[in-house]
Design an enzyme around this catalytic site. Structure first.
Site, PDB file in Angstrom:
ATOM      1  N   CYS A 110     -11.146 -26.049 -10.167  1.00 17.80           N
ATOM      2  CA  CYS A 110     -10.367 -24.811 -10.155  1.00 17.80           C
ATOM      3  C   CYS A 110      -9.485 -24.730  -8.899  1.00 17.80           C
ATOM      4  O   CYS A 110      -8.499 -25.442  -8.820  1.00 17.80           O
ATOM      5  CB  CYS A 110     -11.275 -23.590 -10.332  1.00 17.80           C
ATOM      6  SG  CYS A 110     -10.350 -22.194 -11.014  1.00 17.80           S
ATOM      7  N   HIS A 152     -13.962 -24.551 -15.013  1.00 18.25           N
ATOM      8  CA  HIS A 152     -15.232 -24.675 -14.278  1.00 18.25           C
ATOM      9  C   HIS A 152     -16.263 -25.431 -15.123  1.00 18.25           C
ATOM     10  O   HIS A 152     -17.049 -24.805 -15.842  1.00 18.25           O
ATOM     11  CB  HIS A 152     -15.793 -23.291 -13.949  1.00 18.25           C
ATOM     12  CG  HIS A 152     -15.044 -22.577 -12.879  1.00 18.25           C
ATOM     13  ND1 HIS A 152     -15.312 -22.725 -11.540  1.00 18.25           N
ATOM     14  CD2 HIS A 152     -14.011 -21.710 -12.956  1.00 18.25           C
ATOM     15  CE1 HIS A 152     -14.492 -21.967 -10.839  1.00 18.25           C
ATOM     16  NE2 HIS A 152     -13.686 -21.343 -11.672  1.00 18.25           N
ATOM     17  N   GLU A 171     -18.927 -26.757 -14.274  1.00 18.96           N
ATOM     18  CA  GLU A 171     -20.307 -26.551 -13.824  1.00 18.96           C
ATOM     19  C   GLU A 171     -21.061 -25.534 -14.666  1.00 18.96           C
ATOM     20  O   GLU A 171     -22.290 -25.591 -14.768  1.00 18.96           O
ATOM     21  CB  GLU A 171     -20.339 -26.146 -12.336  1.00 18.96           C
ATOM     22  CG  GLU A 171     -19.792 -24.763 -11.982  1.00 18.96           C
ATOM     23  CD  GLU A 171     -18.293 -24.727 -11.730  1.00 18.96           C
ATOM     24  OE1 GLU A 171     -17.581 -25.623 -12.225  1.00 18.96           O
ATOM     25  OE2 GLU A 171     -17.823 -23.785 -11.053  1.00 18.96           O
TER      26      GLU A 171
HETATM   27  N1  GLN Z   1      -7.847 -18.418  -6.577  1.00 22.79           N
HETATM   28  C1  GLN Z   1      -7.450 -19.316  -7.616  1.00 22.79           C
HETATM   29  C2  GLN Z   1      -6.892 -18.586  -8.828  1.00 22.79           C
HETATM   30  O1  GLN Z   1      -7.097 -17.410  -8.984  1.00 22.79           O
HETATM   31  C3  GLN Z   1      -8.622 -20.209  -8.033  1.00 22.79           C
HETATM   32  C4  GLN Z   1      -9.728 -19.449  -8.671  1.00 22.79           C
HETATM   33  C5  GLN Z   1     -11.006 -20.240  -8.786  1.00 22.79           C
HETATM   34  O2  GLN Z   1     -11.179 -21.252  -8.123  1.00 22.79           O
HETATM   35  N2  GLN Z   1     -11.917 -19.785  -9.603  1.00 22.79           N
HETATM   36  O3  GLN Z   1      -6.258 -19.185  -9.636  1.00 22.79           O
END
Ligand code: GLN
Length: 542
Positions: A380, A506, A508
């Site tokens: 992410c 994600h 995970e």
């Molecule tokens: N801050 C980044 C976004 O909003 C990444 C978010 C995250 O890693 N979950 O896109």
């Protein structure tokens, strides 16, 4: 109709109520019953989505896009069923719904009160979707005696009369502390905690007592006498070497049989061979790797709990132990030498996150991994940092950044999606939940998944800016996963390195000990190969 198991906690928090509930669920599932678990949190936030990981640990995301308590991650890792929007309810959500109804005039001029309106709303939620399962486990967050958990306890007290006593079982988790100066385990806190519970009108059927040392039969007898339960209903639960051992330890104590008896259900044969296998693999690894986790919430273990578990699962798949070395990204930012910090490391992972603090340190870590060809995984925000690092140092776009951190950058390689630009409400408005991703067949990801179309969970506002796609790809950062419906870049890979990959989702959240996530399995395999290559060098040097 489903039967219900309620788990409450006493004495103090952090006793592992989530793991206990999940372990009971796993043991019931091992007997062929279908099980789901829900968590009720007594705080007033509508959901944990807007809470800082420093406060409450990781926010776990379900398939259908709910931002939930991290215990739901344990439920999904221990059970074969997934959680959903109905699986985590906070006091805030309950009150909001009751107040919305009141504004709508649904209560027809009546006085709206905690009993019955709030408790009815809680009970209605407890029943939601439960008909799909043989057994629904309900974990009540907080500790018995807290003011804010009272409506939930009152609701589960009443519940027994709504659906009949033989369909309900109450488990209470307490602590039996070891007092060093006395050289003894003490039962008094358990007695008091059960007393408080009984004052509310709940008589526990099973007591799970956490302790550092085994609880003797005599002590169980004493607890039973004071707490109004039979001696067999007092379960001892010692600290485990790995959380995946807890179901096996609780099985030894016969907890599932107790619960099933209370629920008037058949005991059935249980098959826990898969649990034995993973515990064996964790306890007897054939090698080990060290992964640096470069983030900003490193002091709080729970902040990256699913990442941590997914790395362990990757280790289970490769029969290696995974040591996670948490590195504060700000240290790198403030001049700590990456050579020293990453000296003993076989892989670098940059997890998700929000906010500017530590960003430059994360980019530095990725730069170091790319130049030294150390396996590198960006999740992410981690993917966004991989892109920024590549843009700055390979494409020579010196000011390349994400507009989250530099709204005025001339090279916004990471930008807000159109719909995100107009959003003013914070809670529940990110790109959330499961989305499709199509993989390039010539990629590490495709080889790991073994399928072309995958589904993964998201939680972010920003995306890769497609204006930069050609220049990235032409210079070696391959686009290997896309969401075709929305034309969004999901995964990048630097094929010239041994393993340098980022994903916007994600992974995970979908990893389980029995089904290690393909990307984590592949990453740990690469890290282990790197480890072996490097230790071979040392042997040759000698
Ligand atoms: N801050 C980044 C976004 O909003 C990444 C978010 C995250 O890693 N979950 O896109």
């Amino acid at each position: 109709m489903s039967k219900f198991v309620f788990t409450t906690g006493g004495v103090l928090s952090s006793l592992g109520k989530g793991i206990t509930a999940a372990s009971v669920g796993a043991l019931l599932e091992s007997r062929g019953y279908t099980v789901t678990i829900k968590k009720y949190d007594p705080y007033l936030n509508v959901d944990p989505g807007t809470m800082s990981p420093f406060q409450h640990g990781e926010v776990f995301v379900t398939e259908d896009g709910a931002e939930t308590d991290l215990d739901l991650g344990h439920y999904e890792r221990y059970l074969s069923t997934n959680t959903s929007k109905v699986s985590n309810i906070t006091a805030g959500k309950i009150y909001k719904s009751v107040l919305d109804k009141e504004r709508n005039g649904d209560y027809l001029g009546g006085t709206v009160q905690v009993i019955p309106h709030i408790t009815d709303e809680i009970k209605e939620n407890i029943l939601k979707d439960s008909e799909k399962y043989d057994i629904t486990i309900i974990e009540i967050g907080g500790t018995v005696g807290d003011i804010e958990s009272l409506p939930f306890l009152e609701a589960i007290r009443q519940f027994k009369f709504d659906i009949d006593e033989e369909n309900v079982c109450y488990i209470h988790l307490t602590l039996v502390p070891y007092i060093k100066s006395a050289g003894e385990l003490k039962t008094k806190p358990t007695q008091h905690s059960v007393k408080t519970l009984r004052e509310i009108g709940i008589q526990p059927d099973v007591l799970v007592c956490r302790s550092e040392y085994p609880i003797s039969d005599d002590m169980k007898k004493k607890i039973a006498l004071f707490c109004n339960v039979s001696k067999d209903s007092v379960i001892s639960c010692l600290d485990a070497k790995t959380i995946y051992e807890v179901p096996l330890m609780m099985r030894e104590e016969g907890i599932a049989a107790l619960v099933l008896k209370k629920l008037s259900m058949d005991e059935r044969q249980s098959d826990v061979s898969k649990w034995e296998e993973i515990v064996h693999r964790i306890k007897k690894p054939e090698g080990e790797v060290t992964i640096a986790l470069v983030g900003k919430y490193v002091d709080l273990k729970d902040a990256y709990i699913s990442i941590n578990e997914a790395l362990i699962h990757g280790g289970i798949a490769n029969k290696v132990k995974v040591n996670v070395k948490r590195i504060d990204a700000e240290k790198l930012e403030n001049g700590a030498s990456p050579d020293t910090l990453f000296e003993d490391v076989d892989g670098i992972l940059v997890p998700g996150g929000f906010g500017e603090r530590g960003i430059e340190g994360k980019i530095k870590a990725i730069n170091f991994a790319r130049l030294k060809d150390i396996p590198c995984f960006g999740v992410c925000l981690g993917l966004q940092c991989i892109v920024i690092e590549f843009a700055r140092n390979v494409l020579k776009l010196g000011d390349a950044h994400s507009v989250e951190f530099d709204p005025k950058t001339k090279n916004p390689v990471i930008d807000y999606m159109k719909e995100q630009k107009t959003i003013t409400q914070m809670g529940g408005t990110m790109r959330l939940g499961s989305y499709e991703c199509t993989l390039d067949e010539d990629s590490t990801a495709y080889r790991a998944y073994g399928e072309k179309v995958i589904h993964e969970r998201h939680r972010h506002r920003l995306e890769f800016n497609n204006d930069y796609i050609d220049v990235m790809v032409n210079n070696g950062l391959s686009l290997i996963g896309v969401n075709e419906q929305r034309d969004l870049a999901e995964m990048f890979e630097l094929k010239s390195n041994r393993w340098h990959l980022g994903c916007q989702f994600h992974p995970e959240f979908k990893s389980k000990p029995f089904f290690p996530h393909p990307l984590f399995k592949s990453f740990i395999e690469a890290a282990y190969n790197y480890h072996k290559d490097n230790s071979d060098d040392e042997v040759n040097d000698l």
